[in-house]
Design an enzyme around this catalytic site. Sequence first.
Site, mmCIF file in Angstrom:
data_model
loop_
_atom_site.group_PDB
_atom_site.id
_atom_site.type_symbol
_atom_site.label_atom_id
_atom_site.label_comp_id
_atom_site.label_asym_id
_atom_site.label_seq_id
_atom_site.Cartn_x
_atom_site.Cartn_y
_atom_site.Cartn_z
ATOM 1 N N ARG A 121 0.855 -1.205 0.000
ATOM 2 C CA ARG A 121 0.000 0.000 0.000
ATOM 3 C C ARG A 121 0.883 1.244 0.000
ATOM 4 O O ARG A 121 0.902 2.021 0.941
ATOM 5 C CB ARG A 121 -0.964 -0.062 1.180
ATOM 6 C CG ARG A 121 -1.906 -1.249 0.982
ATOM 7 C CD ARG A 121 -2.926 -1.332 2.052
ATOM 8 N NE ARG A 121 -4.179 -0.752 1.638
ATOM 9 C CZ ARG A 121 -5.275 -0.782 2.366
ATOM 10 N NH1 ARG A 121 -5.250 -1.336 3.562
ATOM 11 N NH2 ARG A 121 -6.385 -0.263 1.922
ATOM 12 N N GLN A 126 -0.725 2.680 -5.677
ATOM 13 C CA GLN A 126 -2.077 3.125 -5.321
ATOM 14 C C GLN A 126 -3.136 2.705 -6.347
ATOM 15 O O GLN A 126 -4.234 2.305 -5.964
ATOM 16 C CB GLN A 126 -2.090 4.644 -5.211
ATOM 17 C CG GLN A 126 -2.632 5.117 -3.894
ATOM 18 C CD GLN A 126 -2.368 6.589 -3.660
ATOM 19 O OE1 GLN A 126 -1.958 7.321 -4.558
ATOM 20 N NE2 GLN A 126 -2.625 7.027 -2.452
ATOM 21 N N ASP A 129 -4.520 -0.783 -5.731
ATOM 22 C CA ASP A 129 -4.932 -1.095 -4.361
ATOM 23 C C ASP A 129 -6.410 -1.516 -4.309
ATOM 24 O O ASP A 129 -7.305 -0.699 -4.096
ATOM 25 C CB ASP A 129 -4.679 0.141 -3.482
ATOM 26 C CG ASP A 129 -4.964 -0.118 -2.015
ATOM 27 O OD1 ASP A 129 -5.466 -1.211 -1.686
ATOM 28 O OD2 ASP A 129 -4.703 0.784 -1.202
ATOM 29 N N SER A 132 -8.446 -1.046 -0.995
ATOM 30 C CA SER A 132 -9.054 0.280 -0.834
ATOM 31 C C SER A 132 -10.271 0.455 -1.728
ATOM 32 O O SER A 132 -11.299 0.972 -1.289
ATOM 33 C CB SER A 132 -8.037 1.386 -1.162
ATOM 34 O OG SER A 132 -7.099 1.498 -0.129
ATOM 35 N N TYR A 226 -1.359 0.838 9.857
ATOM 36 C CA TYR A 226 -2.469 0.032 10.396
ATOM 37 C C TYR A 226 -2.514 0.151 11.915
ATOM 38 O O TYR A 226 -1.534 0.528 12.550
ATOM 39 C CB TYR A 226 -2.277 -1.440 10.031
ATOM 40 C CG TYR A 226 -2.497 -1.736 8.574
ATOM 41 C CD1 TYR A 226 -3.762 -1.663 8.019
ATOM 42 C CD2 TYR A 226 -1.436 -2.079 7.754
ATOM 43 C CE1 TYR A 226 -3.969 -1.927 6.679
ATOM 44 C CE2 TYR A 226 -1.628 -2.352 6.409
ATOM 45 C CZ TYR A 226 -2.905 -2.276 5.881
ATOM 46 O OH TYR A 226 -3.110 -2.533 4.558
HETATM 47 P P1 NAD Z 1 -8.229 -1.723 8.110
HETATM 48 O O1 NAD Z 1 -9.285 -2.187 7.173
HETATM 49 O O2 NAD Z 1 -7.156 -2.656 8.486
HETATM 50 O O3 NAD Z 1 -8.920 -1.222 9.476
HETATM 51 C C1 NAD Z 1 -10.010 -0.341 9.474
HETATM 52 C C2 NAD Z 1 -9.863 0.654 10.594
HETATM 53 O O4 NAD Z 1 -10.129 0.024 11.866
HETATM 54 C C3 NAD Z 1 -8.472 1.277 10.730
HETATM 55 O O5 NAD Z 1 -8.587 2.677 10.575
HETATM 56 C C4 NAD Z 1 -8.053 0.890 12.145
HETATM 57 O O6 NAD Z 1 -7.276 1.895 12.775
HETATM 58 C C5 NAD Z 1 -9.371 0.691 12.836
HETATM 59 N N1 NAD Z 1 -9.342 -0.075 14.096
HETATM 60 C C6 NAD Z 1 -8.619 -1.184 14.422
HETATM 61 N N2 NAD Z 1 -8.913 -1.588 15.685
HETATM 62 C C7 NAD Z 1 -9.863 -0.743 16.156
HETATM 63 C C8 NAD Z 1 -10.578 -0.647 17.393
HETATM 64 N N3 NAD Z 1 -10.372 -1.501 18.389
HETATM 65 N N4 NAD Z 1 -11.473 0.373 17.527
HETATM 66 C C9 NAD Z 1 -11.692 1.255 16.514
HETATM 67 N N5 NAD Z 1 -11.049 1.215 15.343
HETATM 68 C C10 NAD Z 1 -10.138 0.234 15.162
HETATM 69 O O7 NAD Z 1 -7.549 -0.400 7.563
HETATM 70 P P2 NAD Z 1 -7.644 0.265 6.124
HETATM 71 O O8 NAD Z 1 -8.916 0.969 5.984
HETATM 72 O O9 NAD Z 1 -7.322 -0.749 5.093
HETATM 73 O O10 NAD Z 1 -6.453 1.332 6.146
HETATM 74 C C11 NAD Z 1 -5.779 1.675 7.297
HETATM 75 C C12 NAD Z 1 -4.602 2.596 7.007
HETATM 76 O O11 NAD Z 1 -3.911 2.319 5.798
HETATM 77 C C13 NAD Z 1 -5.000 4.033 6.907
HETATM 78 O O12 NAD Z 1 -4.013 4.768 7.583
HETATM 79 C C14 NAD Z 1 -4.945 4.341 5.466
HETATM 80 O O13 NAD Z 1 -4.724 5.736 5.229
HETATM 81 C C15 NAD Z 1 -3.743 3.526 5.082
HETATM 82 N N6 NAD Z 1 -3.777 3.289 3.640
HETATM 83 C C16 NAD Z 1 -2.730 3.739 2.896
HETATM 84 C C17 NAD Z 1 -2.744 3.557 1.521
HETATM 85 C C18 NAD Z 1 -1.616 4.064 0.653
HETATM 86 O O14 NAD Z 1 -0.732 4.702 1.130
HETATM 87 N N7 NAD Z 1 -1.644 3.760 -0.624
HETATM 88 C C19 NAD Z 1 -3.792 2.901 0.919
HETATM 89 C C20 NAD Z 1 -4.851 2.439 1.713
HETATM 90 C C21 NAD Z 1 -4.817 2.636 3.077
#
Ligand code: NAD
Length: 365
Positions: A121, A126, A129, A132, A226
């Site tokens: 990621r 991007q 991905d 996402s 994460y």
């Molecule tokens: P995910 O699907 O793994 O998790 C979803 C959300 O649940 C996350 O925000 C996490 O912090 C939250 N979470 C975990 N435990 C929790 C709890 N006990 N209570 C409440 N919330 C909780 O995560 P995701 O949506 O795939 O993405 C997470 C991170 O990855 C973000 O920072 C996002 O910006 C980053 N990301 C980066 C890129 C990139 O750079 N290309 C692409 C996609 C996502």
Amino acid sequence: MRVVVPRESAAGECRVALVPESVGRLTAAGCEVVVERGAGAAAGFVDEAYVEAGATLAEAAALYDGASVVVRVAKPSAAEAALLGEGTVLIGFLAPLTDAEGLERLRTRGVVGFAMESVPRTTRAQSMDALSSQATVAGYKAVVVAADRVPKMFPLLMTAAGTVAPARVLVLGAGVAGLQAIATARRLGAVVSAFDVRPAVREQVESLGAAFLDLGVRGEETEGGYAKELTAEQQQQQQQALEARIPDFDIVITTALVPGRPAPRLIPASAVQRMRPGSCIVDLAAETGGNCELTQPGDEIVRDGVTIVGFTNLPSQMAFHASQLYSRNVLALLQHLAPEGELALDFEDEITAGACVTRTNEDAA
Ligand code: NAD
């Protein structure tokens, strides 16, 4: 390079790995694309559109003949994997963290597997991905499903018959799916609050016009952005804080995940009991066990008057756009693996190496 698009066979899977738009890009670049008859039908893409884009249609029996690359949404069944020839490149959601048996099957057959879940990621990757893109669809659909279940309208309405108060929505977990759920609920006019254990998220939540709910729990973030799993004590504190706050909300959308771990348990049965009858929880973490104690993965139930939706494949219920976005992700990965229209796998490359989950002995050497 012959790219093959099978019709998905997993129960309830309506998406297709390549839509005609992407097929047109591939054929224009000189690739041969073979699509199984009816592959796009459940997502709204008819066979004729694939033919117009330059693809050849094939029946299941002859589909894999001479395939260089097979692109799918869901991982292949054992029978489908048995049809893949040695050295074939397979692209799809191959469940590398949970399906060791499936990966072993591919490895034994000498299939070069690229898991969409394993695409790094990073900014460079991007466009590939798919986690996402599909989380975006799931976050949107979760709100639409909830809006359909509750006996309330979302917006504040001033009518001749008096004022209607807006629905109150809580989003737990503000990653990609959660942020899309917040934006969608706001567009429908709800008053939205959200919580995430990653403190960095507060600003993103607020920029979408939602309030950040302070539950007094702050988690840590890994280098990849994460969440780290909370300690047992923090989890208990989170559950208690939520139990006190949850009766204020009509709708709770839960999206909390910790990669490679069971979904964190956020909403105990006792908290559901305190919600108003007619309220609704949509649990996007159902597939990995659910954020709500009462969630039945794959099902929708009513408990104490509260509807709890645990559908495990919401993107498939928005199959047109989910397929369109997924297809663009797959196309971007294909263009990365075959920049000149023929496969040129460079395992020194971070994206190729990161996404590859099984490879032939020759490739590994
Ligand atoms: P995910 O699907 O793994 O998790 C979803 C959300 O649940 C996350 O925000 C996490 O912090 C939250 N979470 C975990 N435990 C929790 C709890 N006990 N209570 C409440 N919330 C909780 O995560 P995701 O949506 O795939 O993405 C997470 C991170 O990855 C973000 O920072 C996002 O910006 C980053 N990301 C980066 C890129 C990139 O750079 N290309 C692409 C996609 C996502």
